[in-house]
Enzyme design. Structure first.
Site, short mmCIF file in Angstrom:
data_model
loop_
_atom_site.label_atom_id
_atom_site.label_comp_id
_atom_site.label_asym_id
_atom_site.label_seq_id
_atom_site.Cartn_x
_atom_site.Cartn_y
_atom_site.Cartn_z
N GLU A 1 -9.81 5.96 2.94
CA GLU A 1 -10.66 4.90 3.43
C GLU A 1 -9.77 3.71 3.71
O GLU A 1 -8.70 3.59 3.11
CB GLU A 1 -11.73 4.53 2.39
CG GLU A 1 -11.28 3.54 1.31
CD GLU A 1 -10.17 4.05 0.39
OE1 GLU A 1 -10.02 5.28 0.29
OE2 GLU A 1 -9.45 3.22 -0.20
N SER B 1 1.67 -9.70 -0.88
CA SER B 1 1.37 -8.27 -0.83
C SER B 1 1.48 -7.65 0.56
O SER B 1 1.66 -6.45 0.69
CB SER B 1 -0.04 -8.03 -1.39
OG SER B 1 -0.99 -8.80 -0.67
N LYS C 1 0.80 -1.23 0.00
CA LYS C 1 0.00 0.00 0.00
C LYS C 1 0.84 1.28 0.00
O LYS C 1 0.44 2.30 -0.57
CB LYS C 1 -0.93 0.01 1.22
CG LYS C 1 -2.01 -1.06 1.19
CD LYS C 1 -3.04 -0.79 0.13
CE LYS C 1 -4.21 -1.76 0.21
NZ LYS C 1 -5.13 -1.57 -0.94
#
Lengths: 272, 406
Positions: free
Chosen positions: B121, B388, B99
């Site tokens: 969010e 990830s 991210k």
């Protein structure tokens, strides 16, 4: 002539302004909507904005979202919105109805099937909050094929260039969202509204409705000084949310509260 | 199909208004149109701005810790007995997931646009943490919207965000998960559009977000492509990544799209099983519609209402998916498949025990499908699975499911 056009011409001849209340179909109960629509017309509503609920109403505040959630508890669909409009038309063939909602339920139905059923049930205009003119070519074509007015929003952030884009595709009226933010938020800056409305008039030769942040007679009256129509949404929906009476009394109490509000707005607007 | 693929220039997608075929676009309220236009201008300028790109690269190197390793999982490969499995170690990034690649990029854009406040969010909390982190570093005010359900599921990340100085606002509307957090963040942005930059965490939302987030995340695939060639002398035979909104997957896939020999698998969350309806797999079991500013595959009922999703993994619990994935599905370039909660949990344990790497529950879905697919491939083939994120944030969830009190 479309009902919307006829309505604004009639008002203009009488030097009056349109009062447009918003109700969410099926909120808080399916049986409330139809009698409320008729009662609102008797209290001076000139056009009715009929909400179609959506599970994810991003452009609305908590008040309208809660209304959508109450309505969806009864699985209210576009077919139910059409159904209410059809029943309303049995007694009232004059008051325009504008359907307001989000795009996805319309996408699922298909633009043409939607437009056909909308016009057959007596709906005159459609506001789709998340459909800007840039994406709207097929949608507008379908609405116009069935003589439904595509109504677009204009925001405080809308540039003059975009106003021209909207002018090219809109009909019926345009809806100026008088606040940055979601429905039911903050308070109204009347001077700012007057300035923006006169700017919009430079580019768009349609009646202008103003909504967002109009919750009482005084606000309605001051906005009607510059606009052609005053839209009242959250203030009405709040009255649905506020009362928790038994089902049998619900319609009576909601009708009483909402018509009280509209009566006061109509009176203030007419004496402006 | 290969004939069709030959004609596609993946690098020119989306078009000027954000369309990937019939998907994507800008379906936003009028209030946001001007802000989206300004963002698009700033983003397009940044692409050719050498100073911007140099600063982005430097931050990825020295702050995030890139390049992340491409690790040959030898014991896992042997246990599976098929293709050789390589893990792209996004879990080793600062903040523990992919991210941050995107939040660094968007924070640099926010700064370039003179915005002092960022909002986000978050579902699993990884994007919220990554946003709070860059906000701390760039000295920006930060507000994160998070579903009430997710706040309970991901308590450690909530505390992390608060430590970083962010305000975490619980979202109690709708299903109280990621989609509702996105609705609230959108509302905040509409209200505070003058001074606020909305850092969307995935390749969804109105244009330019899907393209912009993809570009920031494509560092994953560019590195993996180079690393694989360095380590094995050739391109991989298969790529596998999990898909919620789809940013880690598009980040890995995008630099390989033109390489026809590379098979790709995007793994959605099958929850309790696709046949039960309790899942979060719009590409496998949904249909096209419009939500959160773009046209894409959605989980919806017959009236077009968005339905509640289910996944053991908060980060995959989303009813939509990035529009580029919708397009890649329709043209047949990427295989979209799904792994259940149970399969993901099994893969979580397998990787932890065999390789000493605790994967995020999201990434465990990719592991689950990857080992299944690898078993059907030959030992001279190579597969990259995108790891990830790291799984530390999920240990409470795992323990609860398995009836263990911590």
């Amino acid at each position: 002539m479309s009902r919307l056009k006829a309505c604004f011409e009639r008002l203009s001849a009488e030097s009056k302004k349109a009062l447009i209340p918003y109700v969410m179909t099926g909120d808080p109960q399916p049986e409330v909507t139809l009698p409320l629509m008729h009662a609102m017309v008797e209290s001076g509503a000139t056009i009715i904005e009929l909400g179609a609920p959506f599970s994810d109403p991003m452009a609305d505040g908590p008040v309208i979202q809660a209304a959508a959630e109450r309505s969806l508890e009864h699985h209210t669909s576009l077919h139910d919105v059409f159904d209410v409009a059809r029943k309303f038309r049995q007694k009232d063939d004059q008051t325009p109805i504008v359907l307001m909602g989000y795009l996805n339920p319309i996408e699922v139905m298909g633009y043409e099937a939607f437009a056909k059923q909308a016009v057959e049930s007596g709906i005159d205009g459609v506001i789709t909050v998340d459909m800007p003119p840039e994406e709207a070519e097929d949608y507008i074509a379908a609405l116009k094929q069935y003589q439904i007015d595509p109504i677009f929003l204009i925001a405080p952030t809308t540039t003059e260039e975009r106003m021209q884009k909207i002018a090219a595709v809109a009909s019926g009226f345009v809806y100026y969202v008088s606040l940055k933010g979601v429905t039911g938020a903050a308070t109204l800056d009347v001077a700012g509204v007057v300035e923006r409305v006169s700017l919009i008039r430079k580019y768009i030769d349609l009646p202008i409705g103003v909504g967002f942040g109009i919750s009482n007679a005084q606000a309605a009256a001051s906005v009607s000084g510059c606009a052609d129509a005053v839209v009242v949404g959250s203030a009405i929906v709040n009255r649905m949310a506020a009362q928790k009476d038994t089902k049998s009394e619900q319609t009576t109490i909601i009708v009483r509260d909402v018509t009280e509000l509209l009566d006061s707005m109509r009176k203030a607007m007419d004496s402006e | 199909m290969s004939e069709v693929k030959d004609k596609i220039d993946y690098s020119v997608m989306p078009d000027e208004r954000g369309h990937f075929g019939v998907y994507g676009g800008i379906f936003a309220s009028e209030t946001l149109m001007q802000a989206l236009d300004e963002l698009k201008t700033a983003y397009e300028k940044s692409i050719n701005d050498k100073a911007f790109q140099a600063e982005f690269d430097a931050d990825l190197a020295h702050y995030v810790g890139r390049p992340s390793p491409l690790y040959y999982a030898e014991r896992l490969s042997r246990e599976v007995g098929g293709a050789q499995i390589y893990l792209k170690r996004e879990d080793l990034n600062h903040t523990g997931a992919h991210k941050v690649n995107n939040t660094i990029g968007q924070a640099l854009l926010a700064r370039a646009m003179g915005k002092k406040r960022v909002i986000a969010e978050t579902g699993a909390g990884q994007h919220g943490v990554a946003t709070a982190t860059v906000a701390a570093r760039f000295g920006m005010e930060c507000v994160v919207y998070m579903g009430q359900e997710d706040i309970i599921r991901q308590a450690p990340n909530v505390y992390r965000m608060k430590l970083l100085g962010a305000e975490v606002i619980p979202v109690t509307s709708g299903s109280k998960t990621l989609k509702d957090a996105l609705n609230e963040a959108m509302r905040d942005w509409v209200t505070n559009v003058d001074d606020t930059f909305y850092i969307i965490g995935t390749v969804a939302g109105p244009h330019p977000y899907p393209a912009m987030v993809r570009d920031f995340q494509s560092v994953i695939g560019r590195e993996a492509r180079r690393q694989m060639q360095e380590q094995t002398g050739r391109l991989p035979d298969a790529l596998v990544a999990c898909i919620g909104g789809g940013s880690n997957a598009i980040g890995l896939f995008h630099p390989f799209l033109a390489d026809e020999s590379v098979e790709m698998y995007g793994v959605e969350a099958a929850g309790e099983g696709l046949e039960t309806g309790n899942h979060a797999a719009p590409l496998c079991a949904g249909r096209p519609g419009v939500l959160h500013g773009n046209r894409t595959y959605l989980m919806e009922d017959r009236d077009g209402q968005i339905i509640e999703t289910h996944s053991v993994s908060a980060g995959l619990d989303y009813p939509g998916v990035g529009p580029e994935h919708a397009w890649l599905k329709d043209i047949g370039r990427v295989n979209y498949v799904a792994a259940t909660d149970e399969q993901a949990l099994k893969a979580f344990h397998q990787l932890t025990r065999v390789e000493g790497i605790i994967p995020a529950l999201e990434s465990s879905h990719a592991i689950a499908y990857g080992v299944k697919q690898a078993a059907q491939m030959s030992p001279d083939q190579n597969m990259i699975i995108n790891l990830s994120g790291r799984g530390d944030k999920d240990i409470n969830t795992i323990a609860r499911i398995e009836g263990i009190e911590l």
